[in-house]
Scaffold this motif. Structure first.
Motif, PDB file in Angstrom:
ATOM      1  N   PRO A   1       0.829  -1.213   0.000  1.00  0.00           N
ATOM      2  CA  PRO A   1       0.000   0.000   0.000  1.00  0.00           C
ATOM      3  C   PRO A   1       0.864   1.264   0.000  1.00  0.00           C
ATOM      4  CG  PRO A   1       0.095  -0.922   2.213  1.00  0.00           C
ATOM      5  CD  PRO A   1       0.831  -1.888   1.306  1.00  0.00           C
TER       6      PRO A   1
ATOM      7  N   ALA B   1       3.377   9.175   0.119  1.00  0.00           N
ATOM      8  CA  ALA B   1       2.501  10.332  -0.069  1.00  0.00           C
ATOM      9  C   ALA B   1       3.342  11.606  -0.068  1.00  0.00           C
ATOM     10  CB  ALA B   1       1.446  10.382   1.035  1.00  0.00           C
TER      11      ALA B   1
ATOM     12  N   GLN C   1      -4.766   0.256  -6.217  1.00  0.00           N
ATOM     13  CA  GLN C   1      -4.902   0.925  -4.921  1.00  0.00           C
ATOM     14  C   GLN C   1      -4.024   2.188  -4.867  1.00  0.00           C
ATOM     15  OE1 GLN C   1      -6.695  -0.283  -1.835  1.00  0.00           O
ATOM     16  NE2 GLN C   1      -6.298   1.893  -1.474  1.00  0.00           N
TER      17      GLN C   1
ATOM     18  N   ASP D   1      -5.333   5.918  -4.242  1.00  0.00           N
ATOM     19  CA  ASP D   1      -4.830   6.710  -3.115  1.00  0.00           C
ATOM     20  C   ASP D   1      -4.254   8.045  -3.597  1.00  0.00           C
ATOM     21  OD1 ASP D   1      -5.552   4.710  -1.376  1.00  0.00           O
ATOM     22  OD2 ASP D   1      -3.520   3.930  -1.084  1.00  0.00           O
TER      23      ASP D   1
ATOM     24  N   TRP E   1      -7.042  10.304  -4.437  1.00  0.00           N
ATOM     25  CA  TRP E   1      -7.674  10.780  -3.201  1.00  0.00           C
ATOM     26  C   TRP E   1      -6.853  11.918  -2.589  1.00  0.00           C
ATOM     27  CZ3 TRP E   1      -5.925  10.500   1.959  1.00  0.00           C
ATOM     28  CH2 TRP E   1      -6.885  10.850   2.922  1.00  0.00           C
TER      29      TRP E   1
ATOM     30  N   ILE F   1      -1.937   5.021   3.601  1.00  0.00           N
ATOM     31  CA  ILE F   1      -2.838   6.152   3.337  1.00  0.00           C
ATOM     32  C   ILE F   1      -4.296   5.710   3.460  1.00  0.00           C
ATOM     33  CG2 ILE F   1      -3.572   7.764   1.521  1.00  0.00           C
ATOM     34  CD1 ILE F   1      -0.830   8.351   2.955  1.00  0.00           C
ATOM     35  N   ALA F   2      -4.583   4.501   2.998  1.00  0.00           N
ATOM     36  CA  ALA F   2      -5.962   4.005   3.064  1.00  0.00           C
ATOM     37  C   ALA F   2      -6.443   3.902   4.512  1.00  0.00           C
ATOM     38  CB  ALA F   2      -6.054   2.644   2.376  1.00  0.00           C
TER      39      ALA F   2
ATOM     40  N   ARG G   1      -7.385   7.331   5.679  1.00  0.00           N
ATOM     41  CA  ARG G   1      -8.640   7.715   5.032  1.00  0.00           C
ATOM     42  C   ARG G   1      -9.814   7.042   5.729  1.00  0.00           C
ATOM     43  NH1 ARG G   1      -8.209   5.839  -0.532  1.00  0.00           N
ATOM     44  NH2 ARG G   1      -8.608   3.876   0.521  1.00  0.00           N
TER      45      ARG G   1
END
Ligand code: GLU
Ligand code: ZN
Length: 289
Positions: free
Chosen positions: A12, A18, A54, A58, A61, A262-263, A266
């Protein structure tokens, strides 16, 4: 200015990714340039399409967009092969059948005391012959760059790059370091007929990247990239190596560290602006109405 984010789809997206992606995008947009995405999926044993999807979700998002199609390394194997052919024809490569265990043994030191460079263990040269091998470019075998020959082929002009991250200066690489601290790197692996180093320089050139924004853990690998760019006639972009995001114990975030995915943030109700704050990036000023 053209920057890029180049994740491997092996887990992920976490806070460190990020930061890297947002910084690269911020820098491009501040200069009126473009931010691009590349998926580094040459390692088919570790890459998963789910992570690929994914990661894109992300990034969107987080508010990131990229104006050009995503470049996937798995679709560029012909290009990598072409570059290997070029290096092979110039006598700069040789096949290597050593397993990791063989290399450690040849180095004659316990695993912990074995010298490491930016490409892992510093290869002791077991498979390197006096004269470069001839015949067609072999397939399905690891290929190493003969570092001494490569330095000769690169010519006398110093191998340098501009760094605008932490160091902010022109970095001159040291020719002795190439032999002693890097060694004969693998440019193709047995199972993937390319390597990170070879693919990354070809893809940065193909995407017209002017500024490579990435973590400082890759700073030492840049010497390899500058050499490959010289050998393959590719431009050397500006490099911006940024700090790494660490957890509260000062440990580097790893992909398996799902708590900082990050998920997860969120799902806990945080928004993109909270992520920017967590990694100390300035708030985005909304575009004027
Ligand atoms: N794919 C590499 C990684 O996930 C990034 C390579 C680069 O930015 O040069 O660490
Ligand atoms: Zn070998």
């Amino acid at each position: 200015m053209r920057t890029r984010f180049a994740p491997s789809p092996t887990g992920p997206l976490h806070l460190g990714h990020a930061y890297s992606a947002l910084l690269a995008s911020d820098m491009a947009h501040a200069a009126g340039g473009a931010f691009l995405l590349r998926i580094e999926d040459i390692d088919q044993s570790r890459s998963r399409p789910e992570w690929d999807r994914q990661i894109e979700a992300d990034l969107r998002w987080l508010g990131l967009t990229w104006p050009e199609p995503v470049l996937r390394q798995s679709e560029r194997l012909q290009t990598y092969r072409g570059a290997l052919q070029t290096l092979w024809s110039r006598g700069l490569l040789y096949p290597c059948t050593c397993r990791r265990r063989d290399i450690v043994e040849a180095l004659g030191a316990p695993q912990e005391g074995v010298p490491h460079g930016p490409d892992g263990l510093i290869y002791p040269g077991t498979c390197r012959a006096e004269t470069p091998p001839s015949g067609p470019l072999p397939d399905g075998v690891a290929l190493r760059l003969d570092m001494r020959r490569a330095l000769d082929a690169a010519g006398p002009a110093p191998l340098t790059f501009a760094e605008t991250g932490k160091a902010h200066q022109e970095i001159a690489t040291n020719p002795c370091d190439y032999v002693e601290k890097i060694g004969d790197i693998a440019v193709a692996r047995k199972d993937m007929s390319t390597s990170y180093h070879l693919s990354v320089v070809l893809d940065d050139a193909a995407q017209g990247i002017t500024h490579v924004v990435r973590g400082e853990d890759l700073f030492d690998a840049t010497a390899i990239h500058v050499l490959l760019q010289r050998l393959l006639g590719l431009p050397t972009p500006v490099y911006h190596h940024h700090r790494l995001i660490r957890d509260e114990h000062g440990k580097r975030l790893a992909k398996r560290d799902d708590s900082r995915a990050i998920a997860t943030y969120r799902d806990e109700g945080l928004g993109p602006e909270d992520i920017r704050r967590l990694v100390d990036l300035p708030e985005l000023t909304p575009p004027a109405p």
